[in-house]
Design a protein around this motif. Structure first.
Motif, PDB file in Angstrom:
ATOM      1  N   GLU A  57       1.693 -40.943  19.913  1.00  0.00           N
ATOM      2  CA  GLU A  57       1.212 -42.241  19.258  1.00  0.00           C
ATOM      3  C   GLU A  57       2.357 -43.296  19.535  1.00  0.00           C
ATOM      4  O   GLU A  57       1.501 -44.406  19.669  1.00  0.00           O
ATOM      5  N   THR A  68       3.254 -35.080  18.099  1.00  0.00           N
ATOM      6  CA  THR A  68       1.866 -36.149  18.038  1.00  0.00           C
ATOM      7  C   THR A  68       2.691 -37.615  17.753  1.00  0.00           C
ATOM      8  O   THR A  68       1.999 -38.404  18.231  1.00  0.00           O
ATOM      9  N   ASN A  87      -4.642 -37.052  20.690  1.00  0.00           N
ATOM     10  CA  ASN A  87      -3.336 -37.283  20.426  1.00  0.00           C
ATOM     11  C   ASN A  87      -2.585 -35.798  20.347  1.00  0.00           C
ATOM     12  O   ASN A  87      -1.691 -35.427  20.742  1.00  0.00           O
TER      13      ASN A  87
END
Length: 359
Positions: free
Chosen positions: A330, A326, A315
């Motif tokens: 997600e 990030t 990620n």
């Protein structure tokens, strides 16, 4: 003694509106995203135990990833807020959508959420795939002196009775919202008012909602639209539904044979509501009979991130490659898994496998 049904898993998250107010939102269910533009009174946790709202949450989560939030000053969102203007509430909705990483979604405008949803759709037409109004309106028309006096009286009732341990004053609002409910349902809605917010916020938010008006934008909307409204609604008159449906090109109006602002599970009108909303949201969606079709529910951004994941990037690496945070990566992956009905630790592997099979 009857036991409460188990509470389905929901994930509660927080984001910040443009003015810094923290907004609590929750995600549950699986499937294409459905954003519920919040009504006046809500509490993300308390609503799950509700004999008034629970059937809505269960129904929507069966076929959709549901994103709903507590408005500023209410529920789990920041309390003590004084700005409940249309622009402030629009900023809350935009913040929730951005934080959830949504690119395209169906938008449900409930009750006082109508002007906010209309304004959002007008500003971001590429994101709203379908628009549903339920017991809502576009903007309050000019009030006659009797209406103005009634609103002043309701304000006074909130001021003197909202926080009282007994529910005598709050029952006035409950009786307007669900006149045909059982005593259990009345008691729950009485208590929701006290739990959801304080008297000062209830008065301020209500007054500012009455001033919200997005009716001038209706003719400029170009999105499939469904309007659901109880004929005997005492909170928002049925005429408001007619204005919405006649103002948006191609919109369809469904009259629910009920006197309740919130249609209850035991009413015949609930079956009509459920069937109409299901059919409307399913329209235009391909049947997920193959992996090829299933992947078509993903947005371009979700597919792009999934392709990077298929290359073996984690990620953090995907975020760097796409110049995203990030957390945003997600969020997109979480939404993709939900749309594909994938859960648990194997969701990423299964999603990548479908992508590679498609290729």
């Amino acid at each position: 003694m009857a036991t409460q049904p188990p509470v389905p898993r929901q994930e509660i998250r927080f984001c910040r509106a443009p003015d810094g107010v923290r907004i609590a939102y929750a995600v549950h269910g699986s499937g294409p995203p459905l954003v519920a533009d919040s009504c006046w009174l809500s509490h993300l946790q308390y609503d799950w135990q509700s004999p008034v709202w629970r059937h809505y949450l269960d129904e929507w989560g069966r076929e959709h990833t549901v994103i709903r939030f507590d408005e500023r000053g209410h529920g789990l969102s920041d309390r003590g807020v004084t700005d409940h203007s249309l622009e402030a509430r629009l900023g809350d909705l935009e913040a929730v959508i951005e934080d959830a990483g949504l690119d395209s979604f169906a938008l449900l405008a409930m009750a006082q959420g109508g002007p906010v949803a209309i304004t959002y759709t007008h500003r971001h037409p590429e994101r709203v795939s379908r628009l549903v109004f339920y017991g809502s309106y576009s903007g309050q028309p000019d009030k006659d002196p009797v209406e103005a006096e009634m609103n002043d009286t309701l304000d006074q009732l909130i001021k003197v009775g909202w926080a009282r341990p007994d529910s005598a004053f709050r029952r006035v609002f409950t009786s307007l919202m669900i006149p045909d409910a059982t005593e259990e349902q009345h008691v729950w809605l009485d208590e929701l008012q006290r739990v959801a917010t304080d008297a000062d916020t209830a008065r301020a938010s209500r007054r500012q909602r009455l001033a919200a008006d997005a009716s001038a934008l209706l003719g400029e909307l170009d999105v499939p639209t469904l309007v659901l409204h109880s004929r005997g609604d005492r909170m928002n008159d049925f005429e408001e539904a007619r204005r919405l449906a006649s103002g948006i090109d191609g919109a369809r109006l469904v009259a629910l044979e009920s006197d309740n602002h919130i249609v209850l599970e035991t009413e015949p009108a609930w079956d009509v509501f459920r069937a109409e909303m299901r059919a409307f949201l399913r329209e235009g969606r391909a049947s997920p009979t193959t992996d090829q079709v299933t992947l078509d529910v993903l947005s371009p951004r979700e597919l792009e991130i999934l392709r990077h994941a298929a290359r073996g990037l984690d990620n953090d690496e995907i975020a760097a490659a796409l110049h995203l945070s990030t957390r945003t990566v997600e969020r997109h992956l979480s939404n993709a898994y939900a749309k594909l009905d994938l859960h648990g630790k194997s969701a990423r592997t299964a999603a990548v496998a479908r992508l590679l099979t498609r290729a």
